[in-house]
Motif scaffolding. Structure first.
Motif, PDB file in Angstrom:
ATOM      1  N   LYS A   1       0.846  -1.184   0.000  1.00 60.94           N
ATOM      2  CA  LYS A   1       0.000   0.000   0.000  1.00 60.94           C
ATOM      3  C   LYS A   1       0.888   1.241   0.000  1.00 60.94           C
ATOM      4  O   LYS A   1       1.624   1.488   0.943  1.00 60.94           O
ATOM      5  CB  LYS A   1      -0.899  -0.032   1.229  1.00 60.94           C
TER       6      LYS A   1
ATOM      7  N   ASP B   1      -2.858   6.039   0.669  1.00 63.69           N
ATOM      8  CA  ASP B   1      -4.105   5.722   1.346  1.00 63.69           C
ATOM      9  C   ASP B   1      -5.264   6.309   0.540  1.00 63.69           C
ATOM     10  O   ASP B   1      -5.777   7.383   0.839  1.00 63.69           O
ATOM     11  CB  ASP B   1      -4.085   6.288   2.763  1.00 63.69           C
TER      12      ASP B   1
ATOM     13  N   LEU C   1      -8.799   5.018  -2.028  1.00 64.15           N
ATOM     14  CA  LEU C   1      -9.627   3.938  -2.538  1.00 64.15           C
ATOM     15  C   LEU C   1      -9.321   3.679  -4.012  1.00 64.15           C
ATOM     16  O   LEU C   1      -9.000   4.590  -4.769  1.00 64.15           O
ATOM     17  CB  LEU C   1     -11.104   4.303  -2.399  1.00 64.15           C
ATOM     18  N   GLU C   2      -9.446   2.442  -4.416  1.00 71.12           N
ATOM     19  CA  GLU C   2      -9.159   2.083  -5.795  1.00 71.12           C
ATOM     20  C   GLU C   2     -10.118   2.773  -6.762  1.00 71.12           C
ATOM     21  O   GLU C   2      -9.725   3.213  -7.837  1.00 71.12           O
ATOM     22  CB  GLU C   2      -9.245   0.575  -5.977  1.00 71.12           C
ATOM     23  N   THR C   3     -11.381   2.899  -6.374  1.00 76.32           N
ATOM     24  CA  THR C   3     -12.353   3.557  -7.250  1.00 76.32           C
ATOM     25  C   THR C   3     -12.029   5.035  -7.438  1.00 76.32           C
ATOM     26  O   THR C   3     -12.264   5.591  -8.508  1.00 76.32           O
ATOM     27  CB  THR C   3     -13.781   3.418  -6.693  1.00 76.32           C
ATOM     28  N   THR C   4     -11.482   5.657  -6.416  1.00 73.83           N
ATOM     29  CA  THR C   4     -11.082   7.055  -6.521  1.00 73.83           C
ATOM     30  C   THR C   4      -9.949   7.202  -7.522  1.00 73.83           C
ATOM     31  O   THR C   4      -9.886   8.166  -8.283  1.00 73.83           O
ATOM     32  CB  THR C   4     -10.640   7.602  -5.152  1.00 73.83           C
ATOM     33  N   TYR C   5      -9.067   6.238  -7.547  1.00 73.88           N
ATOM     34  CA  TYR C   5      -7.953   6.247  -8.481  1.00 73.88           C
ATOM     35  C   TYR C   5      -8.419   5.934  -9.901  1.00 73.88           C
ATOM     36  O   TYR C   5      -7.961   6.540 -10.861  1.00 73.88           O
ATOM     37  CB  TYR C   5      -6.910   5.222  -8.038  1.00 73.88           C
ATOM     38  N   ASP C   6      -9.331   5.003 -10.043  1.00 74.03           N
ATOM     39  CA  ASP C   6      -9.768   4.542 -11.363  1.00 74.03           C
ATOM     40  C   ASP C   6     -10.695   5.516 -12.084  1.00 74.03           C
ATOM     41  O   ASP C   6     -10.729   5.529 -13.312  1.00 74.03           O
ATOM     42  CB  ASP C   6     -10.486   3.191 -11.245  1.00 74.03           C
TER      43      ASP C   6
END
Length: 53
Positions: free
Chosen positions: A2, A5, A7-12
């Protein structure tokens, strides 16, 4: 591992948005060409006036 910090959806989300076709591409090209043609002196008012005609 990691690293951030986040979320993956925030990145995607931005990545997915950049892959979508831009529905305003035609308008963006017209406005950019008019702006360049008038050497950067083509303001908001004139863009909207020309758009509505």
């Amino acid at each position: 591992m990691k690293i951030v910090d986040m979320l993956e959806t925030t990145y995607d989300y931005p990545i997915q948005q950049s892959k979508q076709k831009n529905p305003d591409k035609k308008w963006k090209e017209l406005i950019s060409s008019s702006f360049e043609k008038h050497e950067g002196r083509y303001g908001y008012h004139w863009i909207h006036t020309r758009r509505d005609t």
